[in-house]
Design a protein around this motif. Structure first.
Motif, PDB file in Angstrom:
ATOM      1  N   ILE A 113       3.257  -6.842  -2.903  1.00  0.00           N
ATOM      2  CA  ILE A 113       1.942  -7.030  -2.415  1.00  0.00           C
ATOM      3  C   ILE A 113       1.400  -5.650  -2.562  1.00  0.00           C
ATOM      4  O   ILE A 113       0.358  -5.347  -2.816  1.00  0.00           O
ATOM      5  N   LEU A 114       2.034  -4.548  -1.866  1.00  0.00           N
ATOM      6  CA  LEU A 114       1.736  -3.192  -1.717  1.00  0.00           C
ATOM      7  C   LEU A 114       1.449  -2.771  -3.061  1.00  0.00           C
ATOM      8  O   LEU A 114       0.240  -2.154  -3.338  1.00  0.00           O
ATOM      9  N   LYS A 115       2.393  -3.148  -4.029  1.00  0.00           N
ATOM     10  CA  LYS A 115       1.927  -2.373  -5.436  1.00  0.00           C
ATOM     11  C   LYS A 115       0.623  -3.174  -6.186  1.00  0.00           C
ATOM     12  O   LYS A 115       0.136  -2.424  -6.668  1.00  0.00           O
ATOM     13  N   GLN A 116       0.509  -4.404  -5.914  1.00  0.00           N
ATOM     14  CA  GLN A 116      -0.374  -5.083  -6.682  1.00  0.00           C
ATOM     15  C   GLN A 116      -1.814  -5.213  -6.041  1.00  0.00           C
ATOM     16  O   GLN A 116      -2.796  -5.540  -6.510  1.00  0.00           O
ATOM     17  N   ASP A 117      -1.596  -4.959  -4.530  1.00  0.00           N
ATOM     18  CA  ASP A 117      -3.027  -5.276  -3.666  1.00  0.00           C
ATOM     19  C   ASP A 117      -2.766  -4.276  -2.557  1.00  0.00           C
ATOM     20  O   ASP A 117      -2.826  -4.942  -1.402  1.00  0.00           O
ATOM     21  N   SER A 118      -2.963  -3.039  -2.611  1.00  0.00           N
ATOM     22  CA  SER A 118      -2.845  -2.125  -1.731  1.00  0.00           C
ATOM     23  C   SER A 118      -3.818  -2.344  -0.457  1.00  0.00           C
ATOM     24  O   SER A 118      -3.701  -1.728   0.557  1.00  0.00           O
ATOM     25  N   ASP A 119      -4.858  -3.174  -0.762  1.00  0.00           N
ATOM     26  CA  ASP A 119      -5.888  -3.041   0.167  1.00  0.00           C
ATOM     27  C   ASP A 119      -5.355  -4.423   1.122  1.00  0.00           C
ATOM     28  O   ASP A 119      -6.236  -4.738   2.270  1.00  0.00           O
ATOM     29  N   TYR A 120      -4.501  -5.091   0.745  1.00  0.00           N
ATOM     30  CA  TYR A 120      -3.795  -6.050   1.717  1.00  0.00           C
ATOM     31  C   TYR A 120      -3.360  -5.719   3.126  1.00  0.00           C
ATOM     32  O   TYR A 120      -2.125  -5.253   3.197  1.00  0.00           O
TER      33      TYR A 120
END
Length: 113
Positions: free
Chosen positions: A48-55
């Protein structure tokens, strides 16, 4: 009563249909944590952190897992990044939660930012 693994299977199925769905990854990681499958949860949170750092939610949970695993430097860096993101998103509640997690990390370990 339904089988506890049904929820994991359902979330995994949703994720297979849409591999970039951060919400499904996050929910699956939390379910895996309930079953103490830490390594699988870390992989999902890191994805998640790699693909969607705004999560934003991933910063607290992954940071706590790093802390639990003894990776204090990584935990502190993640909490700090999450605090900055929470400020940018004007999410005061999460900013406070991450700040508290960072302070607890400092108290419990030798972490210094």
């Amino acid at each position: 009563m339904s089988n506890p693994n049904d929820k994991i299977k359902r979330l995994a199925f949703n994720l297979k249909k849409n591999p970039n769905d951060s919400f499904s990854k996050f929910a699956l990681a939390l379910e895996l944590l309930k079953r103490d499958q830490v390594t699988k949860a870390v992989v999902l949170f890191e994805s998640i952190l790699k693909q969607d750092s705004d999560y934003l939610g991933v910063y607290y949970h992954l940071g706590k897992l790093y802390q639990r695993m003894g990776n204090h430097q990584q935990a502190g860096e993640l909490f700090n990044r999450g605090i900055e993101l929470a400020k940018d998103q004007k999410n005061r509640r999460t900013e406070l939660e991450l700040s508290e997690a960072l302070e607890n990390l400092k108290i419990e370990t030798d972490y210094e930012d």
